[in-house]
Design a protein around this motif. Sequence first.
Motif, short mmCIF file in Angstrom:
data_model
loop_
_atom_site.label_atom_id
_atom_site.label_comp_id
_atom_site.label_asym_id
_atom_site.label_seq_id
_atom_site.Cartn_x
_atom_site.Cartn_y
_atom_site.Cartn_z
N ALA A 231 0.85 -1.19 0.00
CA ALA A 231 0.00 0.00 0.00
C ALA A 231 0.89 1.24 0.00
N SER A 232 0.30 2.37 -0.37
CA SER A 232 1.07 3.61 -0.35
C SER A 232 1.43 3.95 1.10
N PHE A 233 2.64 4.48 1.29
CA PHE A 233 3.13 4.77 2.63
C PHE A 233 2.58 6.10 3.12
N ASP A 234 2.00 6.07 4.32
CA ASP A 234 1.53 7.29 4.97
C ASP A 234 2.42 7.56 6.17
N CYS A 235 3.06 8.72 6.18
CA CYS A 235 3.93 9.06 7.29
C CYS A 235 3.09 9.33 8.53
N GLU A 236 3.15 8.40 9.49
CA GLU A 236 2.36 8.54 10.72
C GLU A 236 3.26 8.34 11.94
N ILE A 237 3.39 9.37 12.76
CA ILE A 237 4.16 9.30 14.00
C ILE A 237 3.21 8.95 15.14
N ILE A 238 3.49 7.86 15.85
CA ILE A 238 2.57 7.43 16.92
C ILE A 238 2.99 7.96 18.29
N PHE A 239 4.23 8.46 18.39
CA PHE A 239 4.67 9.09 19.64
C PHE A 239 5.76 10.10 19.32
N ASP A 240 5.63 11.29 19.89
CA ASP A 240 6.64 12.32 19.69
C ASP A 240 6.64 13.23 20.93
N GLY A 241 7.58 12.99 21.83
CA GLY A 241 7.63 13.80 23.05
C GLY A 241 8.55 13.19 24.09
N ASP A 243 9.45 10.91 27.18
CA ASP A 243 9.02 9.65 27.81
C ASP A 243 9.59 9.60 29.22
N LYS A 244 8.69 9.63 30.20
CA LYS A 244 9.12 9.65 31.61
C LYS A 244 9.81 8.35 32.02
N ILE A 245 9.39 7.25 31.43
CA ILE A 245 9.93 5.95 31.83
C ILE A 245 11.42 5.84 31.50
N ILE A 246 11.78 6.28 30.29
CA ILE A 246 13.19 6.17 29.87
C ILE A 246 13.93 7.49 30.07
N ASP A 247 13.21 8.51 30.51
CA ASP A 247 13.80 9.82 30.82
C ASP A 247 14.53 10.39 29.59
N ALA A 248 13.82 10.42 28.46
CA ALA A 248 14.42 10.94 27.23
C ALA A 248 13.32 11.29 26.24
N ASN A 249 13.65 12.13 25.27
CA ASN A 249 12.73 12.44 24.19
C ASN A 249 12.68 11.26 23.22
N LYS A 250 11.49 10.96 22.73
CA LYS A 250 11.31 9.79 21.87
C LYS A 250 10.38 10.12 20.72
N LYS A 251 10.69 9.59 19.56
CA LYS A 251 9.84 9.75 18.38
C LYS A 251 9.74 8.40 17.68
N VAL A 252 8.51 7.94 17.43
CA VAL A 252 8.30 6.59 16.92
C VAL A 252 7.38 6.63 15.70
N VAL A 253 7.80 5.95 14.60
CA VAL A 253 6.97 5.83 13.40
C VAL A 253 6.04 4.62 13.54
N LYS A 254 4.87 4.72 12.99
CA LYS A 254 3.88 3.63 13.06
C LYS A 254 4.44 2.35 12.42
N PRO A 255 4.32 1.19 13.11
CA PRO A 255 4.81 -0.08 12.54
C PRO A 255 4.04 -0.46 11.27
N GLU A 256 4.77 -1.01 10.30
CA GLU A 256 4.18 -1.48 9.04
C GLU A 256 4.76 -2.84 8.69
N PHE A 257 4.06 -3.58 7.81
CA PHE A 257 4.51 -4.91 7.39
C PHE A 257 5.82 -4.82 6.61
N LEU A 258 6.82 -5.63 7.01
CA LEU A 258 8.11 -5.64 6.34
C LEU A 258 8.33 -6.89 5.49
#
Length: 396
Positions: A231-241, A243-258
């Motif tokens: 399918a056509s790729f849609d740029c979707e970020i599921i987390f950007d900010g 993260d208190k648990i790891i005490d760091a900024n985190k940015k994650v792209v939506k998982p897709e079939f590889l």
Amino acid sequence: MKIKVILFISFLVLTGMSVEAQNTIKTISGQTLLISANGNWERINNDKDIGDQSQDPSAEGTALSAFEAPSTGKYPLTPEQHDMVTTVIVDLQEDEAQKCVDWRLLIRNKKLVELDKTRAKVEKNDDNYKIAKGKLKLLKIQIKASKKTYKQAAENIKIAQKLLDGKTKNTEKALNKILPSEMLSELAPISAPIDITTKFNPEPAKQKVQPQVPGVYPTTFKIEEPRHPRASFDCEIIFDGYDKIIDANKKVVKPEFLFGYTRPRLKSSFKNDDYLTCMASVSKVGRKYFLTLEIRIKSKTALRTYGSLLQNETIVLETVKGEKFYGKSINTDSGTIEAYSGHTIYKGIYNFSRGDINDLKNNYLDHIGILWTSGFEQYDIYNVDLLKNQIRCLKK
């Protein structure tokens, strides 16, 4: 008195060491297993192994004819049934071996608790004596239940072997006992009884004439739809900010079939899907880049077949140009069985350098190599530009 106690405890320690030693055992079905002190085990190959490569219908020189049943025994299986039983018997062997090991470990634990009980009695420690006594009571119940499931696992191998030998009259009943539901659904239904009046008074069937379109000719084959259409790729970020648990900024792209993969001997059972599928997601944590793979294996015994993903192991990404990029695992995962499906899900998180990420952003993938504890496997990539697109999405 103190000397006697010391000597007795020394005896118990030595006895305990012998209990912990590595040993070789033989299962009910005849498999030879080597069990280590920590509970890990491996099968020692011998000529009597039921599920060895020589019985794999996908192996070179052993393929079955698609138009005739194997001429084995009085009640031979169809080629499709034979293929499925040959496939499932490997899992049945693994299941029996694991249940045998579980049972033996419980017996070993019982011996150790008996030592604790004896030690507590010699030392006149009433609290430890009561604890050991309670543990022994529970272990006896567990050992009885474990032995029952172990015997059933061995019986399943016996059923499968009798089917392969053509010695089972009620084939359908036996297949229902050992084949998983997804395999049973793939078996061709038993044909309906023939109508005697039709048999002895046949009428020529009326053929429906198809209108002929000029320049268009009828075909006798159907092109199957791809299992995993791109399918056509849609740029979707599921987390950007942050993260208190790891005490760091985190940015994650939506998982897709590889990619997806099915071992040759399982292809007849997974015609419309793959036995193993992988979803991929690129992320950035602080200044580091990671590739997360969620691998789904459609089996509850995947741990015995594939093993685990270990920390500090290497993953290899190969591009269509032949360039190779290496990532390092930051976690260990032995898989989690999904309750409603029975599938085993692994999650591997791999760290890649900034330079590799920048290069992968401009390349198409061809293969991926993953190191399991059972060995190294290389998989063909279907979604060749997924990582390229995800990295560009991440850097927006």
